[in-house]
Design a protein around this motif. Sequence first.
Motif, PDB file in Angstrom:
ATOM      1  N   LYS A  42      -4.583  -1.259   6.833  1.00 49.49           N
ATOM      2  CA  LYS A  42      -3.646  -1.973   5.950  1.00 49.49           C
ATOM      3  C   LYS A  42      -3.603  -3.474   6.211  1.00 49.49           C
ATOM      4  O   LYS A  42      -2.917  -4.214   5.512  1.00 49.49           O
ATOM      5  N   ASP A  43      -4.354  -3.946   7.236  1.00 45.83           N
ATOM      6  CA  ASP A  43      -4.413  -5.394   7.495  1.00 45.83           C
ATOM      7  C   ASP A  43      -5.698  -6.016   6.969  1.00 45.83           C
ATOM      8  O   ASP A  43      -6.001  -7.174   7.254  1.00 45.83           O
ATOM      9  N   TYR A  90      -4.650  -8.900   0.798  1.00 46.76           N
ATOM     10  CA  TYR A  90      -3.633  -9.975   0.760  1.00 46.76           C
ATOM     11  C   TYR A  90      -4.008 -11.158  -0.125  1.00 46.76           C
ATOM     12  O   TYR A  90      -5.165 -11.546  -0.220  1.00 46.76           O
ATOM     13  N   ARG A  91      -2.969 -11.725  -0.749  1.00 49.05           N
ATOM     14  CA  ARG A  91      -3.131 -12.956  -1.525  1.00 49.05           C
ATOM     15  C   ARG A  91      -1.846 -13.755  -1.422  1.00 49.05           C
ATOM     16  O   ARG A  91      -0.761 -13.198  -1.302  1.00 49.05           O
ATOM     17  N   LYS A  92      -1.971 -15.066  -1.515  1.00 47.19           N
ATOM     18  CA  LYS A  92      -0.818 -15.945  -1.277  1.00 47.19           C
ATOM     19  C   LYS A  92      -0.088 -16.312  -2.570  1.00 47.19           C
ATOM     20  O   LYS A  92       1.060 -16.736  -2.562  1.00 47.19           O
ATOM     21  N   LYS A 113       4.469 -16.335   2.624  1.00 48.26           N
ATOM     22  CA  LYS A 113       3.556 -15.463   3.382  1.00 48.26           C
ATOM     23  C   LYS A 113       2.671 -14.701   2.406  1.00 48.26           C
ATOM     24  O   LYS A 113       3.154 -14.294   1.339  1.00 48.26           O
ATOM     25  N   PRO A 114       1.410 -14.452   2.775  1.00 51.27           N
ATOM     26  CA  PRO A 114       0.531 -13.676   1.885  1.00 51.27           C
ATOM     27  C   PRO A 114       1.131 -12.302   1.577  1.00 51.27           C
ATOM     28  O   PRO A 114       1.768 -11.684   2.436  1.00 51.27           O
ATOM     29  N   GLN A 115       0.941 -11.840   0.336  1.00 48.68           N
ATOM     30  CA  GLN A 115       1.521 -10.580  -0.127  1.00 48.68           C
ATOM     31  C   GLN A 115       0.450  -9.507  -0.286  1.00 48.68           C
ATOM     32  O   GLN A 115      -0.659  -9.794  -0.736  1.00 48.68           O
ATOM     33  N   ALA A 116       0.819  -8.268   0.039  1.00 51.21           N
ATOM     34  CA  ALA A 116      -0.121  -7.150  -0.061  1.00 51.21           C
ATOM     35  C   ALA A 116      -0.173  -6.611  -1.486  1.00 51.21           C
ATOM     36  O   ALA A 116       0.861  -6.450  -2.135  1.00 51.21           O
ATOM     37  N   SER A 117      -1.385  -6.359  -1.943  1.00 53.71           N
ATOM     38  CA  SER A 117      -1.628  -5.655  -3.209  1.00 53.71           C
ATOM     39  C   SER A 117      -0.910  -6.263  -4.408  1.00 53.71           C
ATOM     40  O   SER A 117      -0.144  -5.597  -5.102  1.00 53.71           O
TER      41      SER A 117
END
Length: 395
Positions: A307-308, A313-315, A369-373
């Motif tokens: 998951k890392d 991830y995208r900002k 902070k970068p966000q998941a999905s």
Amino acid sequence: MKKVVVGLSGGVDSSVTAHLLKEQGYEVIGLFMKNWHDDSVTISDECPWLDDSNDAMMVADKLGIPFQTVDLSEEYKERIVDYMFNEYEKGRTPNPDVLCNREIKFDVFMKIALSLGADYVATGHYCRKAEFEKDGKTVYRLLSGKDNNKDQSYFLCQLTQEQLSKTLFPIGELQKSEVREIAAAQDLVTADKKDSQGLCFIGKVRLPDFLQQKLKPKEGVIVEVPATTDVFQKEDKNFNSRIEELEYLSSKYQYSMKDGKVVGKHQGAHYFTKGQRKGLAVGGTPAPLFVIDTDVEENVIYTGQGKDHPGIYRKALFVSPEETHWVRQDLAITDGEELKVQARIRYRQPLQDAVLYQTEHGMYIVFDKPQASITEGQFVAWYHEDELLGSGVIS
């Protein structure tokens, strides 16, 4: 006595909504929305809407309020189901609950209620409404529900001032446990009923099964992209303008087959969504595989381990002008302006610090902070403290 039509869904929240309004002295009418009867997409022998409709009728009977059912299945199919298939086919992931509120409950249903002479429509949503005067006009505020675990303001992120002016949310001040207590004290049949998990007002429909009945299976490959691939090596860039930087931050990674190796097969890229872990059926990796992108044109699913994985991830993200919606139009920013907000890209996600940048081409949202999905087709909603200010479809 003001007249209120309550959308009685056969659940505990709307049952208590009707009870509270009656206590407050409103003339209350219960209306059940039948949104589905397409027998070509039956998932099981169960008929959840029938059970729900019976429960709603028993609650209305217990409360001594008039009750009727309205059949909105035609509008639901046209505005929600067809739209969903269309979006999935394009490789986007729609949010049917947000759409159902915008298109059905607070549009088609609301118009029926008002035609019955109602002053308001009430629903069992966990959110609150407030109002104040500004320049001689009433401005309505959409606030999150007091129960942090159940706050549903996100699902109402597409409502307008006009819709809010005619809406009541009686349980927004309560905790879910209090709602159940009230239902039990009133001896309502829904007091211990489980919360529904299905699509908005359809009931127990599993999405993959639902999609498979309309979108034909098509075998393709699953590619695993290592975290060390060149795609993720971000070099220090010098940008000629702020817009160039915003475009860069919000752009998604572009993958090709040569970025990884084939590790399995799937039955159609359009059945999968970013961040998905279940249903890949690929074993033997040290960490589980997550979908990092889908290519519906080439019918390829790109995945990453753990998951890392950087591909998750995208900002930043982008919302096109026609997909940008302000609940509080008086606070809308214009070209060249920016606004500090908190935002979420999915229901129940804790609010994240972010900045909105309005440009002539659309709006960029840059997170601290970068966000998941970050997923195309889903809604991003932005807040100031506990007030939802606006929302948009992620493009």
